[in-house]
Design a protein around this motif. Sequence first.
Motif, PDB file in Angstrom:
ATOM      1  N   PRO A 249       4.931 -12.007  -3.484  1.00 24.16           N
ATOM      2  CA  PRO A 249       4.645 -12.603  -4.799  1.00 24.16           C
ATOM      3  C   PRO A 249       3.945 -11.632  -5.735  1.00 24.16           C
ATOM      4  O   PRO A 249       4.172 -11.656  -6.953  1.00 24.16           O
ATOM      5  N   GLU A 250       3.116 -10.732  -5.177  1.00 24.55           N
ATOM      6  CA  GLU A 250       2.372  -9.783  -6.002  1.00 24.55           C
ATOM      7  C   GLU A 250       3.259  -8.681  -6.573  1.00 24.55           C
ATOM      8  O   GLU A 250       2.825  -7.905  -7.426  1.00 24.55           O
TER       9      GLU A 250
ATOM     10  N   LEU B 101       0.647  -0.393   3.326  1.00 26.71           N
ATOM     11  CA  LEU B 101       1.511  -0.020   2.217  1.00 26.71           C
ATOM     12  C   LEU B 101       0.775  -0.408   0.942  1.00 26.71           C
ATOM     13  O   LEU B 101       0.548  -1.590   0.683  1.00 26.71           O
ATOM     14  N   TYR B 102       0.354   0.587   0.176  1.00 25.75           N
ATOM     15  CA  TYR B 102      -0.285   0.348  -1.112  1.00 25.75           C
ATOM     16  C   TYR B 102       0.804   0.303  -2.178  1.00 25.75           C
ATOM     17  O   TYR B 102       1.726   1.131  -2.163  1.00 25.75           O
TER      18      TYR B 102
ATOM     19  N   LYS C  82      -0.761 -10.666   4.449  1.00 22.93           N
ATOM     20  CA  LYS C  82      -0.812 -11.036   3.036  1.00 22.93           C
ATOM     21  C   LYS C  82      -1.325  -9.859   2.220  1.00 22.93           C
ATOM     22  O   LYS C  82      -2.174  -9.091   2.684  1.00 22.93           O
ATOM     23  N   ALA C  83      -0.818  -9.736   1.013  1.00 25.55           N
ATOM     24  CA  ALA C  83      -1.250  -8.650   0.139  1.00 25.55           C
ATOM     25  C   ALA C  83      -2.712  -8.831  -0.253  1.00 25.55           C
ATOM     26  O   ALA C  83      -3.151  -9.942  -0.550  1.00 25.55           O
ATOM     27  N   GLU C  84      -3.471  -7.727  -0.231  1.00 23.50           N
ATOM     28  CA  GLU C  84      -4.874  -7.720  -0.613  1.00 23.50           C
ATOM     29  C   GLU C  84      -5.028  -6.939  -1.913  1.00 23.50           C
ATOM     30  O   GLU C  84      -4.451  -5.862  -2.064  1.00 23.50           O
ATOM     31  N   LEU C  85      -5.813  -7.462  -2.837  1.00 24.73           N
ATOM     32  CA  LEU C  85      -6.054  -6.757  -4.090  1.00 24.73           C
ATOM     33  C   LEU C  85      -6.994  -5.581  -3.849  1.00 24.73           C
ATOM     34  O   LEU C  85      -8.076  -5.746  -3.305  1.00 24.73           O
ATOM     35  N   VAL C  86      -6.572  -4.389  -4.271  1.00 24.53           N
ATOM     36  CA  VAL C  86      -7.390  -3.183  -4.167  1.00 24.53           C
ATOM     37  C   VAL C  86      -8.111  -2.925  -5.480  1.00 24.53           C
ATOM     38  O   VAL C  86      -9.303  -2.627  -5.502  1.00 24.53           O
TER      39      VAL C  86
ATOM     40  N   ILE D  79      -3.205  -2.818  -8.178  1.00 22.23           N
ATOM     41  CA  ILE D  79      -2.828  -2.160  -6.933  1.00 22.23           C
ATOM     42  C   ILE D  79      -3.237  -3.076  -5.787  1.00 22.23           C
ATOM     43  O   ILE D  79      -4.388  -3.528  -5.718  1.00 22.23           O
ATOM     44  N   HIS D  80      -2.271  -3.383  -4.939  1.00 21.67           N
ATOM     45  CA  HIS D  80      -2.498  -4.181  -3.748  1.00 21.67           C
ATOM     46  C   HIS D  80      -2.172  -3.340  -2.514  1.00 21.67           C
ATOM     47  O   HIS D  80      -1.607  -2.254  -2.618  1.00 21.67           O
ATOM     48  N   ARG D  81      -2.518  -3.870  -1.350  1.00 23.40           N
ATOM     49  CA  ARG D  81      -2.108  -3.240  -0.107  1.00 23.40           C
ATOM     50  C   ARG D  81      -1.679  -4.320   0.882  1.00 23.40           C
ATOM     51  O   ARG D  81      -2.153  -5.462   0.840  1.00 23.40           O
TER      52      ARG D  81
END
Length: 345
Positions: free
Chosen positions: A195-196, A219-220, A244-248, A228-230
């Motif tokens: 989704p991100e 994977l960033y 799940k994608a994490e916000l960097v 930017i997520h990872r």
Amino acid sequence: MISLRSLLCYVAFTASTSGSPVFESERRFISTKVIAEMPTGSYLESTIIRPNGDILATSAMGSPKVYTVKGPSSRNPFVEEVASVYGVQSLWGITEIPPINGVETYVFVGGNLSSLIPLTPAVGSWQGFRLSIPKRGAAKVEQIGDLGRETALLNGLTPIPGSPGSVLIADSGRGTMGRLNVIEEKWDIDAFSEPEMAVLPNSPLGMGFVAAKFRDGYLYFASAPTFIHRLRVDGKGFKIPGAKAELVADVSQNFSGIDDFIFDRAGNIYFTTNAPGNALGHINIRSGESSIVAGGADETILADCASLAFGRSQNDKNVLYVARGRGFTDEEDFGKIVAVSNFDK
């Protein structure tokens, strides 16, 4: 690696951003120097540094060509055309993969645009290409299979460390990431579809996910416009089940968008943001805070900067080579490579 920013992006940025940019405090004097100029009308989109230290760059405007800058850290760098590509109008992302049959090898993508303002890619026109550069003789370009009629706007590429010969390719128009096995010519158009990565509603350029890099089991990825997520991945570059994608970082306080990014040795991030930001940015990976390193909205040295890469020789390993162009705002201008140095934190 994206987003050629149009005048529409300028309107959106000026309408939504308040306050003054935050510049890096206590930094050294930043040196920015144009070391190479391309033909008039060109717009450099993506760069990669060869093992011998020379620069390769793709042109998204003017003509679909791959250029090289020889001896970028020398007193007299010079530009040569490496290859001209037929069947597409515009070249975008490029990356290096391990040699094939002992030959230095790169993968890049290209396609057609039916309009520049607004940016309107021709869906289904996008293709992958293999560039082989032998020690002797001319470079060779070959199309890689068929990437399908659904591809919308292929953009940034990144090699998969645990799967030599395979790369991930951002489809910024679809907001997904495909996986291409260059040797077997196998293509999975939706290898990642988070989704991100999606195209946000009312996006000025109609772009979502634009660039990605692997680091330390993650994977960033950069997605529209300022995030930017990872995401956790395994050794072969596949998503860990349930991850799940994490916000960097969100750099919206100081920047209109992220185009391309790269890690330094400490794991912090440098990134480009083109018109109207025209700046080289920095993200402190621990705090998530962003700052402007060089350039800015009122400067032209990094106008429409699109991609960046660290030098690979002893002379320039601490130099960032930034590719830029003025294709939207000044058709008489041309792509340039700018060397940025003395910026170490």
